[in-house]
Design a protein around this motif. Structure first.
Motif, PDB file in Angstrom:
ATOM      1  N   PRO A  89       0.652  -1.220  -0.169  1.00 34.11           N
ATOM      2  CA  PRO A  89      -0.053  -0.325   0.258  1.00 34.11           C
ATOM      3  C   PRO A  89       0.600   1.497  -0.106  1.00 34.11           C
ATOM      4  O   PRO A  89       2.215   1.284   0.736  1.00 34.11           O
ATOM      5  CB  PRO A  89      -0.693  -0.333   0.808  1.00 34.11           C
ATOM      6  N   LEU A  90       0.242   2.710  -0.723  1.00 25.73           N
ATOM      7  CA  LEU A  90       1.214   2.950  -0.621  1.00 25.73           C
ATOM      8  C   LEU A  90       0.221   4.459   0.268  1.00 25.73           C
ATOM      9  O   LEU A  90      -1.014   4.814  -0.590  1.00 25.73           O
ATOM     10  CB  LEU A  90       1.151   4.003  -1.882  1.00 25.73           C
ATOM     11  N   PRO A  91       1.054   5.077   0.981  1.00 22.80           N
ATOM     12  CA  PRO A  91       0.196   5.891   1.636  1.00 22.80           C
ATOM     13  C   PRO A  91       0.357   7.508   1.155  1.00 22.80           C
ATOM     14  O   PRO A  91       1.573   7.430   0.699  1.00 22.80           O
ATOM     15  CB  PRO A  91       0.578   6.114   3.072  1.00 22.80           C
ATOM     16  N   GLY A  92      -0.926   8.163   1.685  1.00 25.10           N
ATOM     17  CA  GLY A  92      -0.701   9.978   1.255  1.00 25.10           C
ATOM     18  C   GLY A  92      -1.175  10.091  -0.606  1.00 25.10           C
ATOM     19  O   GLY A  92      -0.786  10.810  -0.529  1.00 25.10           O
ATOM     20  N   PHE A  93      -2.094   9.190  -0.851  1.00 23.00           N
ATOM     21  CA  PHE A  93      -2.179   9.177  -2.625  1.00 23.00           C
ATOM     22  C   PHE A  93      -3.983   9.132  -3.217  1.00 23.00           C
ATOM     23  O   PHE A  93      -4.376   9.364  -3.779  1.00 23.00           O
ATOM     24  CB  PHE A  93      -1.838   7.979  -3.330  1.00 23.00           C
ATOM     25  N   ARG A  94      -4.569   9.203  -1.750  1.00 23.45           N
ATOM     26  CA  ARG A  94      -6.410   8.779  -1.518  1.00 23.45           C
ATOM     27  C   ARG A  94      -6.518   9.265  -2.898  1.00 23.45           C
ATOM     28  O   ARG A  94      -7.192   8.972  -3.113  1.00 23.45           O
ATOM     29  CB  ARG A  94      -6.796   9.395  -0.340  1.00 23.45           C
ATOM     30  N   ASP A  95      -6.142  10.541  -2.733  1.00 22.07           N
ATOM     31  CA  ASP A  95      -6.912  11.500  -3.778  1.00 22.07           C
ATOM     32  C   ASP A  95      -6.463  11.599  -5.609  1.00 22.07           C
ATOM     33  O   ASP A  95      -6.916  12.401  -6.183  1.00 22.07           O
ATOM     34  CB  ASP A  95      -6.473  13.175  -3.655  1.00 22.07           C
ATOM     35  N   ALA A  96      -5.603  11.076  -5.559  1.00 22.89           N
ATOM     36  CA  ALA A  96      -5.038  10.724  -7.339  1.00 22.89           C
ATOM     37  C   ALA A  96      -5.291   9.687  -7.783  1.00 22.89           C
ATOM     38  O   ALA A  96      -6.217   8.287  -7.705  1.00 22.89           O
ATOM     39  CB  ALA A  96      -3.618  10.079  -6.394  1.00 22.89           C
ATOM     40  N   VAL A  97      -5.858   9.779  -9.116  1.00 30.75           N
ATOM     41  CA  VAL A  97      -6.278   9.114  -9.922  1.00 30.75           C
ATOM     42  C   VAL A  97      -5.156   8.829 -11.195  1.00 30.75           C
ATOM     43  O   VAL A  97      -5.654   8.575 -12.416  1.00 30.75           O
ATOM     44  CB  VAL A  97      -7.806   9.764 -10.235  1.00 30.75           C
ATOM     45  N   LEU A 127      -3.824  15.601  -7.519  1.00 28.93           N
ATOM     46  CA  LEU A 127      -3.201  14.582  -7.540  1.00 28.93           C
ATOM     47  C   LEU A 127      -2.104  13.573  -8.157  1.00 28.93           C
ATOM     48  O   LEU A 127      -3.266  13.015  -8.418  1.00 28.93           O
ATOM     49  CB  LEU A 127      -3.438  14.288  -5.717  1.00 28.93           C
ATOM     50  N   THR A 128      -0.859  13.399  -8.328  1.00 29.84           N
ATOM     51  CA  THR A 128      -0.411  12.391  -9.428  1.00 29.84           C
ATOM     52  C   THR A 128       0.652  11.637  -8.474  1.00 29.84           C
ATOM     53  O   THR A 128       1.050  11.159  -7.532  1.00 29.84           O
ATOM     54  CB  THR A 128       0.207  12.968 -10.537  1.00 29.84           C
ATOM     55  N   ALA A 129       0.710  10.262  -8.615  1.00 21.25           N
ATOM     56  CA  ALA A 129       1.352   9.120  -8.313  1.00 21.25           C
ATOM     57  C   ALA A 129       2.605   9.709  -9.354  1.00 21.25           C
ATOM     58  O   ALA A 129       2.664   8.472 -10.675  1.00 21.25           O
ATOM     59  CB  ALA A 129       0.911   7.496  -7.670  1.00 21.25           C
ATOM     60  N   VAL A 133      12.701   8.451 -12.883  1.00 20.51           N
ATOM     61  CA  VAL A 133      13.013   7.789 -13.460  1.00 20.51           C
ATOM     62  C   VAL A 133      14.547   8.466 -13.638  1.00 20.51           C
ATOM     63  O   VAL A 133      15.000   9.334 -13.755  1.00 20.51           O
ATOM     64  CB  VAL A 133      12.449   7.683 -14.988  1.00 20.51           C
ATOM     65  N   PRO A 134      15.739   7.067 -13.695  1.00 18.02           N
ATOM     66  CA  PRO A 134      15.562   5.664 -13.296  1.00 18.02           C
ATOM     67  C   PRO A 134      15.132   5.031 -12.079  1.00 18.02           C
ATOM     68  O   PRO A 134      15.719   3.767 -12.166  1.00 18.02           O
ATOM     69  CB  PRO A 134      16.689   5.278 -13.576  1.00 18.02           C
ATOM     70  N   ALA A 135      14.766   5.916 -11.386  1.00 16.46           N
ATOM     71  CA  ALA A 135      14.609   5.192  -9.426  1.00 16.46           C
ATOM     72  C   ALA A 135      13.473   4.175  -9.221  1.00 16.46           C
ATOM     73  O   ALA A 135      13.553   3.676  -8.388  1.00 16.46           O
ATOM     74  CB  ALA A 135      15.711   6.163  -8.662  1.00 16.46           C
ATOM     75  N   LEU A 136      12.628   5.318 -10.246  1.00 20.71           N
ATOM     76  CA  LEU A 136      11.252   3.994 -10.319  1.00 20.71           C
ATOM     77  C   LEU A 136      10.872   4.176  -8.997  1.00 20.71           C
ATOM     78  O   LEU A 136      10.124   3.484  -8.116  1.00 20.71           O
ATOM     79  CB  LEU A 136      11.122   2.748 -10.099  1.00 20.71           C
ATOM     80  N   THR A 137      10.772   5.448  -7.539  1.00 25.24           N
ATOM     81  CA  THR A 137      10.665   5.657  -6.550  1.00 25.24           C
ATOM     82  C   THR A 137       9.367   6.581  -7.134  1.00 25.24           C
ATOM     83  O   THR A 137       9.237   7.107  -8.082  1.00 25.24           O
ATOM     84  CB  THR A 137      11.009   6.856  -5.989  1.00 25.24           C
ATOM     85  N   VAL A 138       8.339   6.154  -6.512  1.00 24.40           N
ATOM     86  CA  VAL A 138       7.059   6.366  -6.061  1.00 24.40           C
ATOM     87  C   VAL A 138       6.809   8.026  -5.351  1.00 24.40           C
ATOM     88  O   VAL A 138       7.336   7.280  -3.912  1.00 24.40           O
ATOM     89  CB  VAL A 138       5.640   5.774  -6.025  1.00 24.40           C
ATOM     90  N   ARG A 139       6.367   9.514  -5.774  1.00 27.67           N
ATOM     91  CA  ARG A 139       5.602   9.909  -4.414  1.00 27.67           C
ATOM     92  C   ARG A 139       4.668  10.522  -4.941  1.00 27.67           C
ATOM     93  O   ARG A 139       4.439  10.952  -6.456  1.00 27.67           O
ATOM     94  CB  ARG A 139       7.367  11.352  -3.894  1.00 27.67           C
TER      95      ARG A 139
END
Length: 187
Positions: A89-97, A127-129, A133-139
């Motif tokens: 699960p990724l917390p903090g993305f509830r409003d992202a589509v 809000l986006t996820a 690139v290239p690390a592939l971290t999600v924020r």
């Protein structure tokens, strides 16, 4: 009606190129893409993107290969505010589509089409996820899209995130033609 297109960009921000094979229609976008970049280090990227109705991200699968290692990410949105990365699960993305794949002009298509920013005035903050690139971290990334009206090569939309701003040009189908500071479409 679904239309298929192949799009290629010169991605100046990465010192490389990207090609995406797309299918779009009736509020759904599917794409698979390949890119090569040289900044911050030489890398190859491959991705598969699927959206649900309304151009809402359903899944983004990405693999990045560098000289040192290969990384993969399976980013999923359940359509109800829940996001996972590789099953966690990724917390903090509830409003992202939307997902936003870094250095990829294709992922600007979904919010622009969903909010009708090619057809008339409007501004949307969302809000986006965001996937680096290239690390592939999600924020989480707050972004604003503002319709600027027609330009010489298509509809213009201002993209802003943090202190970054760029006036993008989109074709009639909602794909980026020019993204100053990032990419220019070749085909």
């Amino acid at each position: 009606m679904t239309t298929s297109r192949v799009l290629t960009w010169n991605v100046t921000a990465s010192g490389g190129y990207e090609t995406a094979w797309t299918e779009a229609g009736e509020g759904v976008l599917r794409a698979r893409g390949r890119a090569v970049g040289t900044v911050p280090e030489p890398y190859w990227v491959s991705y598969d993107l699927d959206t649900a109705g309304g151009f809402v991200t359903r899944r983004l699968r990405v693999t990045v290969e560098t000289a040192e290692r290969t990384r993969s990410l399976d980013l999923r949105h359940d359509g109800h505010g829940g996001w996972t990365a590789d099953g966690e699960p990724l917390p903090g993305f509830r409003d992202a589509v939307d997902c936003d794949l870094g250095l990829c002009p294709l992922t600007n298509t979904m919010p622009v089409l969903r909010h009708g920013l090619l057809r008339g005035p409007g501004e949307r903050r969302l809000l986006t996820a965001w996937v680096s690139v290239p690390a592939l971290t999600v924020r989480p990334s707050w972004q604003t899209y503002t319709a600027l009206g027609p330009g010489e090569r298509g509809a213009r939309v201002r993209f802003a995130s943090g202190t970054f701003r760029s006036d993008l040009t989109f074709d009639d189908a909602g794909f980026v033609v020019t993204y100053p500071g990032l990419a220019t479409r070749l085909v």
